[in-house]
Design a protein around this motif. Structure first.
Motif, mmCIF file in Angstrom:
data_model
loop_
_atom_site.group_PDB
_atom_site.id
_atom_site.type_symbol
_atom_site.label_atom_id
_atom_site.label_comp_id
_atom_site.label_asym_id
_atom_site.label_seq_id
_atom_site.Cartn_x
_atom_site.Cartn_y
_atom_site.Cartn_z
ATOM 1 N N GLN A 62 0.845 -1.195 0.000
ATOM 2 C CA GLN A 62 0.000 0.000 0.000
ATOM 3 C C GLN A 62 0.879 1.243 0.000
ATOM 4 O OE1 GLN A 62 -2.632 0.583 3.349
ATOM 5 N NE2 GLN A 62 -4.023 1.823 2.125
ATOM 6 N N ALA A 63 0.638 2.105 -1.000
ATOM 7 C CA ALA A 63 1.369 3.371 -1.108
ATOM 8 C C ALA A 63 0.365 4.493 -1.320
ATOM 9 C CB ALA A 63 2.357 3.321 -2.261
ATOM 10 N N VAL A 64 0.261 5.357 -0.331
ATOM 11 C CA VAL A 64 -0.650 6.493 -0.402
ATOM 12 C C VAL A 64 0.170 7.762 -0.204
ATOM 13 C CG1 VAL A 64 -2.697 7.609 0.568
ATOM 14 C CG2 VAL A 64 -2.537 5.097 0.557
ATOM 15 N N TYR A 65 0.079 8.668 -1.168
ATOM 16 C CA TYR A 65 0.837 9.914 -1.112
ATOM 17 C C TYR A 65 -0.099 11.101 -0.929
ATOM 18 C CZ TYR A 65 5.093 7.593 -2.671
ATOM 19 O OH TYR A 65 6.205 6.786 -2.754
ATOM 20 N N GLU A 66 0.340 12.058 -0.092
ATOM 21 C CA GLU A 66 -0.363 13.325 0.041
ATOM 22 C C GLU A 66 0.110 14.222 -1.100
ATOM 23 O OE1 GLU A 66 0.467 16.642 3.048
ATOM 24 O OE2 GLU A 66 -1.260 15.567 3.909
ATOM 25 N N ALA A 67 -0.831 14.752 -1.848
ATOM 26 C CA ALA A 67 -0.507 15.586 -3.005
ATOM 27 C C ALA A 67 -1.205 16.931 -2.892
ATOM 28 C CB ALA A 67 -0.926 14.890 -4.294
#
Length: 144
Positions: A62-67
């Motif tokens: 799981q890879a979740v980035y704040e953009a």
């Protein structure tokens, strides 16, 4: 004067070799690479297409980035999370995100603010941020 030019020649040679060596070493280091590949208007919204590659030896589950999306005047247009899902080691993946009500032409820059989530067995805690490589094939600048 001849002695000085010899020393200068050696220094220039060393300066040329060292950056190349460091670059080759960095290219082999574990990393995640995110490329903003396309930006398309879709029914009053903006679709962002990313090519992402996990350069680690283990799968990222799981890879979740704040953009942060900025408008063309540099103001924050949207702060959001992009969930890139599972990223198998050494294999590219394409992910698309639709930003509702956003005109693509009004966007000027994308900032990857950090990783909200980065998980996987055998994956270092900072795997999604250390050595992060960002690139854009669009008019939108990508920063991290």
């Amino acid at each position: 004067m001849h002695k000085f030019s010899g020393i200068l020649s050696v220094l220039l040679t060393v300066a040329c070799i060292l950056p190349g060596h460091a670059t080759a070493e960095a290219a082999d280091s574990p990393h995640v690479a995110i490329e903003l590949n396309a930006v398309d208007a879709v029914e009053g919204s903006c679709r962002l297409s990313f090519l992402i590659q996990n350069g680690h030896d283990a799968d990222i589950t799981q890879a979740v980035y704040e953009a942060v999306l900025f408008d063309t005047d540099g103001r924050v247009a949207l702060l959001t999370l992009f969930d890139f899902g599972t990223l198998p080691a050494g294999r590219p993946r394409v992910r698309q995100f639709v930003v509702p009500g956003q005109d693509c032409a009004g966007l000027g820059r994308l900032l990857i603010n950090g990783a909200e989530t980065c998980a996987g067995a055998g994956v270092p805690v900072d795997a999604c941020t250390t050595g992060l490589r960002l690139r854009s094939r669009t008019k939108l600048e990508v920063q991290g």
